[in-house]
Design a protein around this motif. Sequence first.
Motif, short mmCIF file in Angstrom:
data_model
loop_
_atom_site.label_atom_id
_atom_site.label_comp_id
_atom_site.label_asym_id
_atom_site.label_seq_id
_atom_site.Cartn_x
_atom_site.Cartn_y
_atom_site.Cartn_z
N VAL A 126 97.18 32.62 53.14
CA VAL A 126 96.58 33.91 52.12
C VAL A 126 97.20 33.26 50.85
N VAL A 127 96.46 33.16 49.94
CA VAL A 127 96.46 33.16 48.46
C VAL A 127 96.26 34.40 47.81
N ILE A 128 97.42 34.84 46.99
CA ILE A 128 97.12 36.08 46.21
C ILE A 128 97.22 35.49 44.61
N VAL A 129 96.32 35.93 44.03
CA VAL A 129 96.05 35.44 42.63
C VAL A 129 96.61 36.85 41.71
N GLY A 130 97.64 36.49 41.04
CA GLY A 130 98.29 37.54 40.26
C GLY A 130 99.74 37.83 40.58
N ALA A 131 100.94 37.38 39.94
CA ALA A 131 102.22 37.53 40.08
C ALA A 131 102.59 38.84 39.38
#
Length: 415
Positions: free
Chosen positions: A35-40
Motif C-alpha cells: 500500500v502507498v499512502i499519499v499524504g503524511a
Amino acid sequence: MRRYSAFAIVREGLKHHMGWERAWRSPEPKSRYDVVIVGAGGHGLATAYYLGKNFGITNVAILEKGWLGGGNTGRNTTIIRSNYLQDPSAAIYEKSRSLYETLSQELNYNVMFSPRGVMMLAQTQHEVRGYKRTAFANAIQGVKTEFVGPERVKALCPILNIDGPRYPVLGALWQARGGTARHDAVAWGYARACSEMGMDIIQQCEVTGIRQEGGRVTGVDTTKGEIGCDKLALVVAGHSGRLAEMAGFRLPIESVPLQALVSEPIKPCMDVVVMANTVHGYMSQSDKGEMVIGGGTDGYNAYTQRGSFQHVEETVRALVETFPIIGRLKMLRQWGGIVDMTGDRSPILSKTPVGGVYANCGWGTGGFKAIPGSGWAMAELVAKDAPGPLSSHFGLDRFRAGRFIDESVAAGVAH
C-alpha cells in the motif's frame, strides 16, 4: 523503539539528554509496497497506523511532498467535537472523539488531548431551534450533548458578553467531552507508531504521476523515482483534485483557503472552546496562553496557505463584540490551510473509478477532529476493498444518486 516514560526522562536527564533516538526513521523508498499512502498528515498517518494495528498490513509507504504534518494538520485550531446532526457524521466523529481520549496511552506519545468542552452559541432563534434538534438527535445517536441557557453559558465562560446588541447569546449546544489536542503531537505520535511497525515515511517526495494498467493502479512516479504498489490511498486534502486528475478521474471538491490566528499570550481566562456560528468565529485558549481564533473560509478558490487580511478583520471584529476582553490584544501570528469542500460539506471515503485507488478527502474545515476515526474507516476500506459501517455513507456514488449528507444545512455553517 524505546518506550517514553517519566523514568526515561529522568534517566536521559542524568545523561544530558544525549541518548534519545529519532522518533521515526527516514528511509529511502523501496521499489514496491503493498500500500502507498499519499499524504503524511494526520489522516494519512492514521490510515497507515490502523492498517497495521487492525489488519496487520505493514508493507506500507507514506509519501509526503513537504514535511510530515506540514499541511492542514499543522494549520488548524485543534477543535475536537462530535455534535453533528446527521447519523453518518455523528458516528464517524464520535468514533474519532472516543479514540482521541485514549490516543496518548495507545501511541505512547502525549497528544495533549484536553476534554475541556465545546460550546456552540445560539445567537438567533433559528439557531436555538436547530441546536435543540441536534441535542435530541445526539441523544438518539448516543452522543452526549445538551442545550444550555444563557446563564449556564455565562457560568461556563465568564468572559463572554451574552447581552451583545446585535447578537445576544440565547443559549448554546454544549458537549462536555469535546475539547482540543496538540496538532503536531497527533501527527508525530502516529508517525512514531507507524515507523515502529516497519512502515516507511518518506518526506520531500512529491507524486508526479499515477501508473495504471488495465484500469488498475500499478504504482506512482515521484521525485525520488518510480514506486510500485498494489493499492494507493490519496489522502491529500486540498490537493486531492490534482492527484485525481493524474489518475484520470475528477472529484466533486473545490479548494479554498481557511485561515486562523493566535494572539499574544495572556493569563488563563477561558477553559472551554466557544464557537459562534452566526458571526462565524470561534476561540479557545492554548496551553501557552494564546487565544486561538478561527473563522470561515475565504470566498474564492485558491491554493494559498495565507488567506486574506479582510477575512481576519471580519472574524476579529465579530469576536470582539462577543468577547470584549480581547479588544486590545495584539495578533501574534496568522496562517492558512487549503481545505477541500464537497457540495454537501461532508467527506469522501471511497473507492474510485481506478481499481486499487481510494480517496479520503472533502473534510472541509473539520478535518482535524476526524483524524482517528477517518484513519480507522479508511484503513478498513483499503484492507477489505469494501466500505465498512463508518465509511459506507461517504462514497462517491452519493453525488450521482443525490444522497447528500448535508451538514451545512443542518448546522447553518460548514463545520
